[in-house]
Motif scaffolding. Structure first.
Motif, PDB file in Angstrom:
ATOM      1  N   ALA A 430       6.256  -1.786   5.549  1.00 38.10           N
ATOM      2  CA  ALA A 430       7.502  -1.207   5.059  1.00 38.10           C
ATOM      3  C   ALA A 430       8.549  -2.288   4.836  1.00 38.10           C
ATOM      4  N   ARG A 431       8.653  -3.226   5.764  1.00 38.10           N
ATOM      5  CA  ARG A 431       9.666  -4.276   5.622  1.00 38.10           C
ATOM      6  C   ARG A 431       9.392  -5.145   4.400  1.00 38.10           C
ATOM      7  N   THR A 432       8.118  -5.488   4.180  1.00 37.88           N
ATOM      8  CA  THR A 432       7.767  -6.328   3.037  1.00 37.88           C
ATOM      9  C   THR A 432       8.060  -5.609   1.727  1.00 37.88           C
ATOM     10  N   SER A 433       7.629  -4.361   1.629  1.00 37.07           N
ATOM     11  CA  SER A 433       7.836  -3.597   0.398  1.00 37.07           C
ATOM     12  C   SER A 433       9.322  -3.443   0.094  1.00 37.07           C
ATOM     13  N   LEU A 434      10.102  -3.148   1.113  1.00 33.89           N
ATOM     14  CA  LEU A 434      11.529  -2.915   0.889  1.00 33.89           C
ATOM     15  C   LEU A 434      12.260  -4.214   0.588  1.00 33.89           C
ATOM     16  N   TRP A 435      11.829  -5.319   1.196  1.00 29.14           N
ATOM     17  CA  TRP A 435      12.483  -6.594   0.874  1.00 29.14           C
ATOM     18  C   TRP A 435      12.225  -6.982  -0.578  1.00 29.14           C
ATOM     19  N   LEU A 436      10.975  -6.786  -1.038  1.00 25.10           N
ATOM     20  CA  LEU A 436      10.666  -7.054  -2.452  1.00 25.10           C
ATOM     21  C   LEU A 436      11.460  -6.114  -3.361  1.00 25.10           C
TER      22      LEU A 436
END
Length: 442
Positions: A430-436
């Motif tokens: 979730a963190r990776t997807s939202l940061w992108l």
């Protein structure tokens, strides 16, 4: 004028009031207590009274008496027992029950004057409390207007002090449920506003330059809370004008940086192109660049822009554009400014099209970003909080420092983000997807 919920008077133990009927309507507002022994007191009523009577001239047609009080907007009846009646007449209880009028029994030990004085005391307490709230809110909003992102800070502060949702939108990006109201308010001229019940929320809309402030919450705003909104409107209006002026100034600076000086002069300072535009807000970063590049650095209320050599190494929270020649300065300024929020969130330079971003089609990337962040679009304070929190690797304290708020506010907003997005931000996916998504949303 100020009012008091009927329940506040009923809760006063010293008055000893007993609710005989209408317990479900104790939220009715009471503006004052009025004593009348007339068979028909309606000509002397204006609405929202607690009508006090001891039945000295009790009417023969009780249902008609109660109906007249209902039509006059009386909030409740207080019947004082003794000396005229040992108990409240059953006919009055029946009529009040039938017509939805709250009826209170006032005991012999409570003079009507005591009820009036108690109401006055509660009204005074509310007035003092609201004045304090207004003063505190004014100070908080004024402080917010001096922060790094003043418009977003004012909106966030307004949402906190009024326990509401506050959004600044334009007619093309308004939430669907209020889009027609936003369009009407935005298209009007002169002083204008609107209010409406939208679903479970009471919504007020006020113009701010070319945008509209939308405030929504379950309960309507009190007069004092409307005054708080007025303060926010004044600040937002000034900030919007300043920002629009500053954006124009920054764009002009960037577009004409090479035109205001001979190209040979710029080359003498920076060397032959390509060049980059750096956007920042730190006074220390500005001082370093201004000392080195002088007229090629411009500072405004919201930060600074600098025209620098493409190979210059930069550090700190700055947005850095792609390399351009003299004809691409204006676009480079817009790019650097768009990257600045990401830099402020991480405390590190933000460059365009780096790493994975350079491999992704821009159209597909923007579509992905809007899909991932759909629940947050139109909520800049939540997007900024998510960006700062992720940029600080989930640190509540460091994110709070970046945003200029308390760490508990960050926790509250992140939990709200999780609910709106339906994502568990404790997972790496979730963190990776939202940061992108945040990166590509810029």
């Amino acid at each position: 004028m100020q009012t008091v919920p009927l329940s506040d008077l009923v809760a006063r133990v010293d008055l000893g009031l007993t609710v005989l009927c209408g317990a479900g309507a104790l939220d009715r507002p009471v503006r004052w207590a009025h004593v009348s022994e007339l068979e028909d007191p309606t000509p002397y009523l204006v609405g929202e009274e607690l009508l006090l009577t001891a039945g000295v001239r009790f009417p023969s047609d009780v249902p008609a008496y109660v109906a007249g009080l209902v039509s006059s907007g009386v909030s409740a009846i207080g019947f004082g027992v003794e000396p005229e009646y040992p108990t409240v007449p059953a006919t009055l209880v029946e009529a009040c029950e039938a017509q939805g009028m709250p009826l209170l029994e006032v005991p012999p030990s409570t003079p009507f004057l005591a009820v009036s004085q108690a109401l006055g005391a509660v009204l005074a307490e509310i007035a003092v409390r609201e004045q304090r709230m207004l003063a505190d809110s004014q100070r908080a909003l004024t402080r917010a207007a001096t922060r790094v992102r003043p418009v977003e800070s004012v909106l966030t502060t307004l949402a906190v002090v009024l326990n509401c949702r506050a959004d600044l939108v334009d007619a093309t990006h308004a939430p669907e449920d209020v889009s027609s109201l936003v369009a009407r308010v935005a298209s009007g001229t002169g002083p204008r506003s609107a209010s409406a019940q939208v679903g479970e929320d009471h919504v007020t809309l006020d113009p701010v330059e070319s945008a509209v402030l939308v405030v929504r919450r379950p309960a309507p705003l009190s007069p004092a809370e409307r005054a708080v909104v007025a303060v926010a409107l004044a600040l937002l209006g000034l900030l919007r004008r300043d920002l629009e002026s500053e954006r124009g100034q920054i764009a002009r600076l960037a577009a004409s940086a090479l035109l205001r000086a001979e190209v040979s002069g710029v080359e003498a300072v920076l060397g032959a192109g390509p060049y980059r535009v750096v956007a920042g807000q730190s006074r220390a970063d500005y001082d370093v660049l201004a000392q080195r590049y002088g007229p090629l650095v411009s500072k405004g209320e919201g930060g600074f822009l600098a025209l620098v050599a493409a190979g210059l190494g930069v550090s700190g929270p700055v947005g850095v554009s792609s390399p351009v020649d003299g004809s691409g300065i204006e676009g480079a300024a817009a790019e650097a400014s768009a990257l600045l929020p990401r830099a402020l969130a991480t405390g590190e330079p933000a460059l365009p099209a780096s790493d994975l971003s350079s491999l992704v089609d821009p159209v597909a990337a923007r579509a992905f970003a809007r899909r991932e962040l759909a629940g947050l679009l139109g909520r800049p304070e939540l997007i900024d909080t998510l960006r700062a929190w992720l940029g600080q690797h989930g640190s509540w304290d460091r994110a709070a420092t970046v945003l200029g708020v308390h760490r508990n506010s960050v926790r509250h907003r992140i939990s709200h983000v999780e609910r709106l997005l339906g994502r568990d931000l404790g997972t790496a996916d979730a963190r990776t997807s939202l940061w992108l998504a945040l990166t590509w949303l810029d």
